[in-house]
Design an enzyme around this catalytic site. Structure first.
Site, PDB file in Angstrom:
ATOM      1  N   LYS A 121      46.229  19.419  30.749  1.00  0.00           N
ATOM      2  CA  LYS A 121      46.423  20.855  30.309  1.00  0.00           C
ATOM      3  C   LYS A 121      45.683  21.659  31.441  1.00  0.00           C
ATOM      4  CE  LYS A 121      45.765  19.796  25.427  1.00  0.00           C
ATOM      5  NZ  LYS A 121      44.749  20.114  24.287  1.00  0.00           N
ATOM      6  N   TYR A 150      53.759  22.732  20.172  1.00  0.00           N
ATOM      7  CA  TYR A 150      52.606  22.850  19.183  1.00  0.00           C
ATOM      8  C   TYR A 150      53.285  23.347  17.634  1.00  0.00           C
ATOM      9  CZ  TYR A 150      48.816  21.626  22.536  1.00  0.00           C
ATOM     10  OH  TYR A 150      48.028  21.066  23.110  1.00  0.00           O
ATOM     11  N   PHE A 193      44.384  29.321  15.191  1.00  0.00           N
ATOM     12  CA  PHE A 193      44.311  29.118  16.701  1.00  0.00           C
ATOM     13  C   PHE A 193      45.351  28.991  17.396  1.00  0.00           C
ATOM     14  CE2 PHE A 193      43.516  25.017  14.798  1.00  0.00           C
ATOM     15  CZ  PHE A 193      44.734  24.370  15.482  1.00  0.00           C
ATOM     16  N   ARG A 240      38.167  12.960  27.259  1.00  0.00           N
ATOM     17  CA  ARG A 240      37.530  13.902  26.702  1.00  0.00           C
ATOM     18  C   ARG A 240      36.006  13.909  26.382  1.00  0.00           C
ATOM     19  NH1 ARG A 240      42.007  15.161  21.856  1.00  0.00           N
ATOM     20  NH2 ARG A 240      43.386  16.542  23.096  1.00  0.00           N
ATOM     21  N   ASN A 278      40.262  20.883  26.274  1.00  0.00           N
ATOM     22  CA  ASN A 278      39.916  19.518  26.153  1.00  0.00           C
ATOM     23  C   ASN A 278      40.809  18.553  27.042  1.00  0.00           C
ATOM     24  OD1 ASN A 278      42.319  19.597  24.620  1.00  0.00           O
ATOM     25  ND2 ASN A 278      41.577  19.332  22.631  1.00  0.00           N
ATOM     26  N   HIS A 327      46.578  16.180  26.551  1.00  0.00           N
ATOM     27  CA  HIS A 327      47.376  15.894  25.279  1.00  0.00           C
ATOM     28  C   HIS A 327      48.031  14.680  25.196  1.00  0.00           C
ATOM     29  CE1 HIS A 327      50.332  16.620  22.089  1.00  0.00           C
ATOM     30  NE2 HIS A 327      51.151  16.058  22.686  1.00  0.00           N
ATOM     31  N   GLU A 333      58.575  14.654  21.607  1.00  0.00           N
ATOM     32  CA  GLU A 333      57.740  15.530  22.766  1.00  0.00           C
ATOM     33  C   GLU A 333      58.257  14.955  24.207  1.00  0.00           C
ATOM     34  OE1 GLU A 333      53.545  16.101  20.690  1.00  0.00           O
ATOM     35  OE2 GLU A 333      53.666  14.597  22.129  1.00  0.00           O
TER      36      GLU A 333
HETATM   37  P1  DAT Z   1      44.794  16.692  19.500  1.00  0.00           P
HETATM   38  O1  DAT Z   1      45.036  17.266  20.787  1.00  0.00           O
HETATM   39  O2  DAT Z   1      43.853  15.716  19.486  1.00  0.00           O
HETATM   40  O3  DAT Z   1      46.148  16.113  18.946  1.00  0.00           O
HETATM   41  P2  DAT Z   1      45.266  18.535  17.266  1.00  0.00           P
HETATM   42  O4  DAT Z   1      46.570  18.250  17.539  1.00  0.00           O
HETATM   43  O5  DAT Z   1      44.748  18.645  15.966  1.00  0.00           O
HETATM   44  O6  DAT Z   1      44.485  17.632  18.516  1.00  0.00           O
HETATM   45  O7  DAT Z   1      45.295  20.016  18.099  1.00  0.00           O
HETATM   46  C1  DAT Z   1      46.218  20.432  19.167  1.00  0.00           C
HETATM   47  C2  DAT Z   1      45.157  21.166  20.274  1.00  0.00           C
HETATM   48  O8  DAT Z   1      44.969  22.480  19.448  1.00  0.00           O
HETATM   49  C3  DAT Z   1      44.142  20.686  20.314  1.00  0.00           C
HETATM   50  O9  DAT Z   1      43.926  19.614  21.585  1.00  0.00           O
HETATM   51  C4  DAT Z   1      43.030  21.879  20.512  1.00  0.00           C
HETATM   52  C5  DAT Z   1      43.446  22.692  19.872  1.00  0.00           C
HETATM   53  N1  DAT Z   1      42.739  22.974  18.515  1.00  0.00           N
HETATM   54  C6  DAT Z   1      42.789  22.099  17.439  1.00  0.00           C
HETATM   55  N2  DAT Z   1      42.038  22.307  16.404  1.00  0.00           N
HETATM   56  C7  DAT Z   1      41.255  23.531  17.108  1.00  0.00           C
HETATM   57  C8  DAT Z   1      40.280  24.444  16.200  1.00  0.00           C
HETATM   58  N3  DAT Z   1      39.838  24.391  15.067  1.00  0.00           N
HETATM   59  N4  DAT Z   1      40.004  25.602  17.113  1.00  0.00           N
HETATM   60  C9  DAT Z   1      40.527  25.938  18.322  1.00  0.00           C
HETATM   61  N5  DAT Z   1      41.480  25.010  18.993  1.00  0.00           N
HETATM   62  C10 DAT Z   1      41.951  23.894  18.154  1.00  0.00           C
HETATM   63 MG    MG Z   2      47.955  16.453  18.236  1.00  0.00          MG
END
Ligand code: DAT
Ligand code: MG
Length: 152
Positions: free
Chosen positions: A11, A51, A59, A104, A114, A117, A128
């Site tokens: 990212k 996303y 968010f 991470r 973080n 991805h 994807e």
């Molecule tokens: P991951 O990237 O571990 O697959 P995810 O798919 O649940 O996690 O979420 C995608 C991204 O969105 C994640 O890397 C960071 C952001 N994100 C997730 N939950 C969040 C939250 N509660 N507040 C802010 N950003 C968040």
């Molecule tokens: Mg995810």
């Protein structure tokens, strides 16, 4: 038969912080095979599709703003079990809860910054990879030292 493939992206925070080599190196040293790599600043359309499952989350806009804020390194890695194993190498979504030794866990603090991805399941990986890459951007190749990583 094509071996398992996953979509991995560094990212904008990872690129800005100069962590590209560090992250790439972990997948290289593990022994997975790099089949595609490019740098791009994602369009909002691409980010929103990528996303899409989070569209209703509070968010979402922040997430799209962040991922489109600068260059992203988009990659496809190949190997047995690469989808779930890359997720383990990446670590938990919240970096402060990610185990030390994970990307991470070692390199980040904030959930919104973080670093990386990784696709979370086989169907997500197919979606994807197709979203970020055209078929002619993926290389099928055999590393010269592959025999020293996996037995035929
Ligand atoms: P991951 O990237 O571990 O697959 P995810 O798919 O649940 O996690 O979420 C995608 C991204 O969105 C994640 O890397 C960071 C952001 N994100 C997730 N939950 C969040 C939250 N509660 N507040 C802010 N950003 C968040
Ligand atoms: Mg995810």
């Amino acid at each position: 038969m094509t071996a398992e493939r996953t979509f991995i992206a560094i990212k904008p925070d990872g690129v800005q912080r100069g962590l590209v080599g560090e992250v790439l190196g972990r997948f290289e040293r593990k022994g997975f095979k790099l089949v595609a790599l490019k740098q791009l600043i994602p369009s909002r359309d691409l980010a929103q599709e990528h996303y899409g499952v989070h569209r209703e989350r509070p968010f979402f806009d922040k997430l799209v703003n962040f991922i489109t804020s600068g260059p992203v390194i988009a990659m496809v890695w190949e190997g047995e079990g690469v989808i779930s194993n890359a997720r383990r190498m990446i670590g938990a979504t919240k970096p402060l809860e990610a185990d030390p030794g994970t990307i991470r866990g070692d390199l980040a603090i904030d959930i919104g910054r973080n670093v990386i991805h990784g696709s979370d399941a086989p169907e997500t990986a197919v979606f994807e990879i197709g979203l970020w890459f055209s078929a002619d951007e993926l290389s099928s190749w055999e590393p010269a030292d592959q025999i020293w990583r996996v037995e035929e």
